[in-house]
Every structure is written in structure tokens, then in C-alpha cells.
Design a protein around this motif. Sequence first.
Motif, PDB file in Angstrom:
ATOM      1  N   PRO A  33       1.628   7.356  -4.155  1.00 59.02           N
ATOM      2  CA  PRO A  33       0.429   6.631  -3.722  1.00 59.02           C
ATOM      3  C   PRO A  33       0.489   5.163  -4.132  1.00 59.02           C
ATOM      4  CG  PRO A  33      -0.171   8.709  -4.766  1.00 59.02           C
ATOM      5  CD  PRO A  33       1.299   8.524  -4.999  1.00 59.02           C
ATOM      6  N   PHE A  34      -0.062   4.302  -3.277  1.00 57.64           N
ATOM      7  CA  PHE A  34      -0.143   2.885  -3.634  1.00 57.64           C
ATOM      8  C   PHE A  34      -0.951   2.682  -4.922  1.00 57.64           C
ATOM      9  CE2 PHE A  34      -0.005   2.273   1.191  1.00 57.64           C
ATOM     10  CZ  PHE A  34       1.358   2.069   1.194  1.00 57.64           C
ATOM     11  N   ALA A  35      -1.954   3.542  -5.134  1.00 58.42           N
ATOM     12  CA  ALA A  35      -2.842   3.385  -6.286  1.00 58.42           C
ATOM     13  C   ALA A  35      -2.293   4.004  -7.566  1.00 58.42           C
ATOM     14  CB  ALA A  35      -4.210   3.994  -5.980  1.00 58.42           C
ATOM     15  N   ALA A  36      -1.187   4.721  -7.506  1.00 58.91           N
ATOM     16  CA  ALA A  36      -0.643   5.349  -8.710  1.00 58.91           C
ATOM     17  C   ALA A  36      -0.466   4.308  -9.816  1.00 58.91           C
ATOM     18  CB  ALA A  36       0.685   6.020  -8.396  1.00 58.91           C
ATOM     19  N   HIS A  37      -0.724   4.709 -11.034  1.00 57.98           N
ATOM     20  CA  HIS A  37      -0.755   3.770 -12.158  1.00 57.98           C
ATOM     21  C   HIS A  37       0.510   2.930 -12.268  1.00 57.98           C
ATOM     22  CE1 HIS A  37      -1.332   2.145 -16.142  1.00 57.98           C
ATOM     23  NE2 HIS A  37      -0.297   2.819 -16.607  1.00 57.98           N
ATOM     24  N   THR A  38       1.663   3.561 -12.190  1.00 59.51           N
ATOM     25  CA  THR A  38       2.906   2.801 -12.363  1.00 59.51           C
ATOM     26  C   THR A  38       3.144   1.846 -11.200  1.00 59.51           C
ATOM     27  OG1 THR A  38       4.200   4.584 -11.325  1.00 59.51           O
ATOM     28  CG2 THR A  38       3.986   4.624 -13.734  1.00 59.51           C
ATOM     29  N   ARG A  39       2.656   2.191 -10.008  1.00 62.05           N
ATOM     30  CA  ARG A  39       2.843   1.316  -8.850  1.00 62.05           C
ATOM     31  C   ARG A  39       1.851   0.155  -8.889  1.00 62.05           C
ATOM     32  NH1 ARG A  39       4.191   3.555  -2.776  1.00 62.05           N
ATOM     33  NH2 ARG A  39       4.941   1.580  -1.928  1.00 62.05           N
ATOM     34  N   LYS A  40       0.635   0.430  -9.358  1.00 58.79           N
ATOM     35  CA  LYS A  40      -0.372  -0.626  -9.478  1.00 58.79           C
ATOM     36  C   LYS A  40       0.047  -1.670 -10.518  1.00 58.79           C
ATOM     37  CE  LYS A  40      -4.533   0.023  -7.292  1.00 58.79           C
ATOM     38  NZ  LYS A  40      -5.621  -0.915  -7.014  1.00 58.79           N
ATOM     39  N   THR A  41       0.640  -1.234 -11.607  1.00 63.57           N
ATOM     40  CA  THR A  41       0.950  -2.160 -12.701  1.00 63.57           C
ATOM     41  C   THR A  41       2.326  -2.801 -12.573  1.00 63.57           C
ATOM     42  OG1 THR A  41       1.648  -0.261 -14.060  1.00 63.57           O
ATOM     43  CG2 THR A  41      -0.611  -1.047 -14.338  1.00 63.57           C
ATOM     44  N   ASN A  42       3.158  -2.293 -11.655  1.00 61.93           N
ATOM     45  CA  ASN A  42       4.456  -2.913 -11.373  1.00 61.93           C
ATOM     46  C   ASN A  42       4.864  -2.555  -9.948  1.00 61.93           C
ATOM     47  OD1 ASN A  42       6.949  -4.156 -11.486  1.00 61.93           O
ATOM     48  ND2 ASN A  42       7.914  -2.576 -12.732  1.00 61.93           N
ATOM     49  N   THR A  91      -8.150  -3.181  -2.739  1.00 66.36           N
ATOM     50  CA  THR A  91      -7.280  -3.672  -1.671  1.00 66.36           C
ATOM     51  C   THR A  91      -5.894  -3.897  -2.247  1.00 66.36           C
ATOM     52  OG1 THR A  91      -9.155  -4.753  -0.610  1.00 66.36           O
ATOM     53  CG2 THR A  91      -6.966  -5.467   0.069  1.00 66.36           C
ATOM     54  N   PHE A  92      -5.002  -2.971  -1.949  1.00 70.52           N
ATOM     55  CA  PHE A  92      -3.691  -2.991  -2.589  1.00 70.52           C
ATOM     56  C   PHE A  92      -2.712  -2.197  -1.738  1.00 70.52           C
ATOM     57  CE2 PHE A  92      -0.471  -1.669  -5.606  1.00 70.52           C
ATOM     58  CZ  PHE A  92      -0.335  -2.763  -6.432  1.00 70.52           C
ATOM     59  N   PRO A  93      -1.447  -2.625  -1.625  1.00 70.36           N
ATOM     60  CA  PRO A  93      -0.830  -3.828  -2.183  1.00 70.36           C
ATOM     61  C   PRO A  93      -1.392  -5.104  -1.558  1.00 70.36           C
ATOM     62  CG  PRO A  93       0.840  -2.207  -1.564  1.00 70.36           C
ATOM     63  CD  PRO A  93      -0.450  -1.770  -0.949  1.00 70.36           C
ATOM     64  N   PRO A  94      -1.529  -6.155  -2.353  1.00 69.67           N
ATOM     65  CA  PRO A  94      -2.122  -7.397  -1.843  1.00 69.67           C
ATOM     66  C   PRO A  94      -1.258  -8.025  -0.761  1.00 69.67           C
ATOM     67  CG  PRO A  94      -1.160  -7.726  -4.026  1.00 69.67           C
ATOM     68  CD  PRO A  94      -1.133  -6.260  -3.771  1.00 69.67           C
ATOM     69  N   GLY A  95      -1.940  -8.579   0.243  1.00 76.16           N
ATOM     70  CA  GLY A  95      -1.230  -9.291   1.294  1.00 76.16           C
ATOM     71  C   GLY A  95      -0.638  -8.408   2.368  1.00 76.16           C
ATOM     72  N   LYS A  96      -0.725  -7.082   2.200  1.00 79.20           N
ATOM     73  CA  LYS A  96      -0.144  -6.166   3.178  1.00 79.20           C
ATOM     74  C   LYS A  96      -1.186  -5.725   4.188  1.00 79.20           C
ATOM     75  CE  LYS A  96       4.014  -5.741   1.313  1.00 79.20           C
ATOM     76  NZ  LYS A  96       5.252  -6.071   2.011  1.00 79.20           N
ATOM     77  N   LYS A  97      -0.754  -5.532   5.416  1.00 76.59           N
ATOM     78  CA  LYS A  97      -1.617  -5.046   6.477  1.00 76.59           C
ATOM     79  C   LYS A  97      -1.146  -3.663   6.925  1.00 76.59           C
ATOM     80  CE  LYS A  97      -4.163  -8.824   7.058  1.00 76.59           C
ATOM     81  NZ  LYS A  97      -5.636  -8.863   6.890  1.00 76.59           N
ATOM     82  N   ASP A  98      -2.100  -2.824   7.261  1.00 74.88           N
ATOM     83  CA  ASP A  98      -1.779  -1.533   7.855  1.00 74.88           C
ATOM     84  C   ASP A  98      -1.353  -1.784   9.301  1.00 74.88           C
ATOM     85  OD1 ASP A  98      -1.853   0.953   9.152  1.00 74.88           O
ATOM     86  OD2 ASP A  98      -3.307   1.724   7.709  1.00 74.88           O
ATOM     87  N   GLN A  99      -0.095  -1.509   9.582  1.00 75.64           N
ATOM     88  CA  GLN A  99       0.425  -1.826  10.914  1.00 75.64           C
ATOM     89  C   GLN A  99      -0.207  -0.968  12.002  1.00 75.64           C
ATOM     90  OE1 GLN A  99       4.696  -1.878  10.966  1.00 75.64           O
ATOM     91  NE2 GLN A  99       4.857  -3.447   9.387  1.00 75.64           N
ATOM     92  N   GLY A 114      -5.806  -3.657   9.664  1.00 74.95           N
ATOM     93  CA  GLY A 114      -6.695  -4.002   8.556  1.00 74.95           C
ATOM     94  C   GLY A 114      -5.970  -4.017   7.225  1.00 74.95           C
ATOM     95  N   THR A 115      -6.692  -4.469   6.199  1.00 74.56           N
ATOM     96  CA  THR A 115      -6.113  -4.443   4.858  1.00 74.56           C
ATOM     97  C   THR A 115      -6.016  -3.010   4.365  1.00 74.56           C
ATOM     98  OG1 THR A 115      -8.305  -4.765   3.885  1.00 74.56           O
ATOM     99  CG2 THR A 115      -6.972  -6.736   4.274  1.00 74.56           C
ATOM    100  N   ILE A 116      -5.114  -2.804   3.449  1.00 74.14           N
ATOM    101  CA  ILE A 116      -4.899  -1.462   2.912  1.00 74.14           C
ATOM    102  C   ILE A 116      -5.874  -1.231   1.767  1.00 74.14           C
ATOM    103  CG2 ILE A 116      -3.229   0.077   1.837  1.00 74.14           C
ATOM    104  CD1 ILE A 116      -1.059  -1.710   3.140  1.00 74.14           C
ATOM    105  N   GLN A 117      -6.649  -0.176   1.861  1.00 69.54           N
ATOM    106  CA  GLN A 117      -7.626   0.166   0.827  1.00 69.54           C
ATOM    107  C   GLN A 117      -7.083   1.338   0.015  1.00 69.54           C
ATOM    108  OE1 GLN A 117     -10.685  -1.647   0.492  1.00 69.54           O
ATOM    109  NE2 GLN A 117      -9.591  -2.967   1.925  1.00 69.54           N
ATOM    110  N   ALA A 118      -6.261   1.034  -0.965  1.00 70.28           N
ATOM    111  CA  ALA A 118      -5.614   2.090  -1.749  1.00 70.28           C
ATOM    112  C   ALA A 118      -6.550   2.701  -2.779  1.00 70.28           C
ATOM    113  CB  ALA A 118      -4.380   1.528  -2.454  1.00 70.28           C
ATOM    114  N   GLY A 119      -7.545   1.919  -3.226  1.00 70.98           N
ATOM    115  CA  GLY A 119      -8.441   2.418  -4.261  1.00 70.98           C
ATOM    116  C   GLY A 119      -8.037   1.936  -5.645  1.00 70.98           C
TER     117      GLY A 119
END
Length: 490
Positions: free
Chosen positions: A332-341, A409-417, A421-426
Motif C-alpha cells: 500500500p502507498f500508505a504503509a509505514h515504511t513506504r510513507k517514511t521512505n 494525498t500520497f505519493p505527492p505529485g502523482k496522478k491516478d492515470q 485525480g490525486t491519489i488519496q492513499a490515506g
Amino acid sequence: MSTSAPPPLDLNNIQGDILVGIAKKTETYYFFQIDSSRVNDFRKQLSQLVPLIYTSAKSQDDKKKIADRKRTDAGLLKIGGVNIVFSRKGLNLLGIKDNTGDTAFEAGMLAGAKDLHDNGTTTPDNKFDPDWIPAFKKQIHGLVLVSADSHQTVDESLRKVEQIFKVGTPNATIYQVLRLVGDVRPGNEAGHEHFGFLDGVSQPAVDGVDNHLPGQDVVRQGIILVGRQGDVTTTRPAWALDGSFLAFRYLPQLVPEFNAFLKANPVPGVLPPDFASDLAGARLVGRWKSGAPIDIAFAADNPTLGADKQNNDLFRYNFDFDQDIQSQARCPFAAHTRKTNPRADLDQFGGTELKRILRRGIQFGPELTAEEISLGRTQKDRGLLFAAYQSNIPNGFQFIQQSWANNVTFPPGKKDQKTGGTIQAGFDPIIGQAGPGLPRTMNGFDPKAQSTNLSLTAEWVLSKGGEYFFSPSLPTLKNVFALPADQREL
């Protein structure tokens, strides 16, 4: 700070917990106030503390000795590493008024608690009062960190520190505000935080200091040290060279409640139930408890991979919406390790180097009791004494917490193709904070229904206070913070 090139890096000039990290089984954080009527006495005594300060050179040498001892089963190396850091209020009291160029440090953590989304209340006069323990709402001038192989060694080192500053006598120059004790977890849990996940897996290496592993990020020295290449702030006082800013956070963890959530929210369609709950935890964190990244081991844990210190070489969270299976199905985009790095998620925006920090914290509190496990409710304090070094707190700790962990809104700057719209990962489910009383959700939890939101029913990591500190180089500690030698006898 001078625009000329700084002298070559000397690890003997840098406090030991910054670049290399002091090896430790236990660590005590001794927060103190300086007696405002005895500032000159304190500054005289500070020169006596300098010989006790553990350096990065000493820490590096210790790591080699520890490696040798492990090969020969020679037992623990006795380590009693002392470091000292100061808050902005502490520097003011010492008469050091230069602006450090770090806005977060200058303001202090208490002033920024609302922006971090810490829990709390707003008073009638519109001031935010965070839900912190009282000690962190008091003035804290400094912090002595003592890292050691045992509590006995910590006590020996602290006695020396207290004797220097005459603690417990009528002439004491410092007073303890708070003492926090952390310990590496026992047995097979060593290296794991209290939720059970292997910690510190993705620390970056510092260029010219560490021998980095394949796949390990390498950052310029100025990402961590003030005044070195990579430090983006140019308005620094000369004495700040080779110092670093420490962000400290006191973070209790609600472990039984977290475990109960995983049991109640297994990944849908996965059997048996215990495995589905383990998979749920891995998808929230981004790694299995063994340390194996789910971007590779997405179907089951792989302890061999988790134990491989080179496993960071194998994944980058490669972002590809044309191949939807490669987006959140694995991690997941929102997973802790992915959010912090976020790794490759931000490659097209210049990467993550400016946002990297060196974490030097330690766990605190006992193991779960049988009653806590049975009730699913926390009865004893446990969690993480979070400590992280960087040359720029707004770019480091603050950015990671506010702009990544707390940002839906994460990852920043990315669009859902697909939608444009912006990606709402949570929220980051582990450390993401919504703000007082506000709900938290994330998506991507169910790999077969990636857009489905999961309600995160509680904050399982609680912020109970902290402060920002500056860790000076040894020359600065000796020649600027301590009273100059020609004034010590006056």
C-alpha cells in the motif's frame, strides 16, 4: 557560516550518537534545566564534561570490536557513551543567541505540536495545549544521553556527570526535569519494536563514513551534519559546523490494542485467520515482523530475506499505473515504511535524500503481560524513545511527519492515470496523525480491492511530548559553549 570549504571531516570532533550511533543495550535520557543563577559555573563545569563525551570515532571503533567479539564469543564490550545536546532555550541561557537557521529548532517542538497533529485541546485564548506529559511542557535546557551495555554502566556514567555539575548539593548547576530509560528488547525480540517488527532496517549510509550495503541509500554528509556538503541552509553560525539537530519524541505504543485490531481486521479472503492477521500487520507496516519487505515477499513472510541486510537492494516501490498490479497490490502507498521512505515513488521529483534522517532511538517498557494479552488492553507503559538526527528539522523529521505520514494525498505529485485525480492513499497507519478527535483511514489494505478504505479505529502510537535539540561538535562544546579557558578562574 563561512562560504569557504570546511576542513576535512574528523570523526573525533563529532558526538558519537550522530553518524555512527553508540552501541547499546540500554540508554538513559536525562533531561535537565540549568540553574539561571549559576550559568557561568555550569559553563566552567562543561569543560570537565568534554573528556567524557563519546565521539563518532570511538563509536566506529566500538563497532569493529563488537564484530570481533561476536566471532570469538568474548561477551559484551563495556560501553558508557555520554553525549550532550541543548535546546534553543538552553542556548539562550548560555548567552548563545545566534540564529541557527533552523526554524523548527528556533521555535521548539511545543510551539509546533499542533502542526504535527498531536492530540490536545485549544484553550479559550486560542492556544493549543497538547496532550503531553507535564515534563515536556516545562522549560528543558538540555539533554544528557547515556548509552551503555548495562544499567550498571549507565549509573556509573551518570554519577560522573552529576558529580561534575554538583547535582544533589546546594551548589548544583543543573536540575533533572525527567529521566527516561530505554532497553533493547530481550532474546529473539532484540532489534524489534514493541509491535514486533524489525526496526532500523532502512537507515541511510553517510558518504565517506559508512561502508554501505547494496541498495542502501547513501546521503551526503550535510544531510546530517551542519555546514557539510548537502546542507541546504547557508545562514549558519560558524560554531554550528559538524553539529546536528536532534528530534526527540516520547511515543508510547498501544500494543494489545494494535494486535486486537489485526485480529479483527484480517486481509479479506485469506486463510487461515492467524496468517490473514499477520498479513494485515505486514500491509500496515510495509514489512513482515522478520524485516522482509512485502514489496518482494507480498504473499508470505520470508525470514531468510528479512535477515538479509542487503534486502534493500531488491525493491524500490516502482510506480507504474499501467501495470496496476505493481501499484498497491504488493505494498500500500500508505504503509509505514513506504510513507517514511517512498524510494522510487519520488525519483522523478529529485528523490528522497533531503528528507533522510538517522534514527538512534530505543524501546522502553516491559514485555506484554498475560493479562494485557487476555484483555487486549494496555496496562503498562511501553513504546519508543524516538531520536533522529538531521541538519535541517523542517526537511527531515517535520517533513516526514507532516507532509508524508499525516498527508492523505500520497505519493505527492502523482496522478491516478485512470481518474486523473490525486491519489488519496490515506494516513500512515502507524505514526500518521489526523489531529485531535479526527478519524483516520487508509486504502490499499486489501490487494484485491485497493480503493477500499480501511478505518483505523485508534492511534496505536501516541505522542506524549518531546523537544528539538542541537548536538554541538566537540570543538564547539569546548571553545564556545563551555566558558573560555581564560575566564574560568575569574
